[in-house]
Design an enzyme around this catalytic site. Structure first.
Site, PDB file in Angstrom:
ATOM      1  N   ASP A 137       0.853  -1.185   0.000  1.00 44.65           N
ATOM      2  CA  ASP A 137       0.000   0.000   0.000  1.00 44.65           C
ATOM      3  C   ASP A 137       0.892   1.239   0.000  1.00 44.65           C
ATOM      4  O   ASP A 137       1.694   1.433   0.918  1.00 44.65           O
ATOM      5  CB  ASP A 137      -0.887  -0.004   1.241  1.00 44.65           C
ATOM      6  CG  ASP A 137      -2.014   1.016   1.178  1.00 44.65           C
ATOM      7  OD1 ASP A 137      -1.802   2.083   0.548  1.00 44.65           O
ATOM      8  OD2 ASP A 137      -3.076   0.763   1.751  1.00 44.65           O
ATOM      9  N   ARG A 212      -1.747  -9.273 -10.538  1.00 45.01           N
ATOM     10  CA  ARG A 212      -2.866  -8.445 -10.983  1.00 45.01           C
ATOM     11  C   ARG A 212      -2.609  -6.973 -10.680  1.00 45.01           C
ATOM     12  O   ARG A 212      -3.083  -6.097 -11.400  1.00 45.01           O
ATOM     13  CB  ARG A 212      -4.173  -8.911 -10.357  1.00 45.01           C
ATOM     14  CG  ARG A 212      -4.203  -8.929  -8.850  1.00 45.01           C
ATOM     15  CD  ARG A 212      -5.386  -9.740  -8.331  1.00 45.01           C
ATOM     16  NE  ARG A 212      -5.359  -9.894  -6.894  1.00 45.01           N
ATOM     17  CZ  ARG A 212      -6.110  -9.220  -6.049  1.00 45.01           C
ATOM     18  NH1 ARG A 212      -6.935  -8.287  -6.508  1.00 45.01           N
ATOM     19  NH2 ARG A 212      -6.054  -9.446  -4.768  1.00 45.01           N
ATOM     20  N   TYR A 213      -1.861  -6.692  -9.616  1.00 43.04           N
ATOM     21  CA  TYR A 213      -1.536  -5.306  -9.295  1.00 43.04           C
ATOM     22  C   TYR A 213      -0.634  -4.719 -10.371  1.00 43.04           C
ATOM     23  O   TYR A 213      -0.806  -3.571 -10.776  1.00 43.04           O
ATOM     24  CB  TYR A 213      -0.860  -5.229  -7.925  1.00 43.04           C
ATOM     25  CG  TYR A 213      -1.740  -5.698  -6.803  1.00 43.04           C
ATOM     26  CD1 TYR A 213      -2.810  -4.930  -6.349  1.00 43.04           C
ATOM     27  CD2 TYR A 213      -1.529  -6.930  -6.201  1.00 43.04           C
ATOM     28  CE1 TYR A 213      -3.632  -5.358  -5.325  1.00 43.04           C
ATOM     29  CE2 TYR A 213      -2.354  -7.381  -5.173  1.00 43.04           C
ATOM     30  CZ  TYR A 213      -3.398  -6.594  -4.735  1.00 43.04           C
ATOM     31  OH  TYR A 213      -4.214  -7.033  -3.731  1.00 43.04           O
TER      32      TYR A 213
END
Length: 233
Positions: A137, A212-213
């Site tokens: 994050d 996927r990120y």
């Protein structure tokens, strides 16, 4: 911002812990399968990490925030002689990974579903060969940068649990977080950035399966940086 700014305790500041409602099978896996694979940092510190795994393993690797688990499971399957510890506090992500292993849980995988600091503080000194922090994050607002996982406190933890010469691998598509990590590692002094030319940190890690990120970042026009730091004696 200077490299010594930010969260000095190293304790994680999570976003949301749970998304959409779980399906019945996912809830069952969390209730029945996760306890079989989960580490308990309240238990005595293991003298040797090999005792934590059902499989015969010789090397040890930690992935912090494995998201959907694509990278973690790829590594688990391609490296049966390596014991992997995967940490992910987001309930839906943990449920997704458990769905991948429910039929035949790998003997070289252990999990933890809370703050990575709990495990880092529990592991023995010099016990890990590698730590992966992939697309964490970014907390993009400047006022939230102190919540980023890379901090002097957590780098001190990394340095303690990595073997001399062990690797800290970091990937992100957020330039400010890449720069933040470079500055913090330089300030800490216990890590050497292994890049010798730009291509070294623009090229994915060996055997990289993509995630996927990463695909989302590419669709949105952002490139990624792949930083490797070696733990100095």
């Amino acid at each position: 911002m200077s490299a010594d700014s930010g969260n000095q305790t190293g304790r994680a500041f999570f976003g949301r812990r749970k998304g959409k409602a779980l399906r019945e099978r996912q809830a069952r896996n969390l209730a029945e399968l996760l306890p079989r694979l989960a580490l308990d940092p309240a238990s005595p510190r293991p003298a040797a990490l090999a005792t934590l795994f059902a499989a015969d393993v010789e090397h040890f690797r930690l992935e912090i925030g494995f998201g959907g688990g694509e990278h973690l499971m790829h590594r688990v399957r391609e490296n049966p002689a390596t014991g992997f510890i995967g940490i992910e506090p987001f309930v839906n992500s943990m449920a997704k990974l458990l769905g991948e292993v429910e039929v035949d849980p790998p003997g070289n995988l252990r999990l933890y579903d809370d703050d990575a600091v709990d495990i880092l503080d529990w592991l023995p000194d010099g016990s890990l060969d590698q730590i992966d922090l992939l697309y964490p994050d970014p907390w993009p607002k400047r006022k939230h940068w102190k919540r980023r996982f890379v901090s002097q406190a957590n780098l001190a933890r990394f340095h303690r649990v990595l073997k001399p010469g062990g690797l800290f691998c970091f990937a992100s598509d957020i330039d400010t977080y890449v720069n933040w990590t470079l500055l913090h590692c330089r300030s800490h002094g216990g890590f050497a950035w292994t890049a010798r030319q730009a291509q070294d940190w623009l090229t994915p890690f060996a055997g990289w399966p993509s995630t996927r990120y990463e695909a989302k970042a590419r669709r949105e026009g952002r490139g990624s940086a792949y930083l490797t730091f070696r733990r100095l004696p």
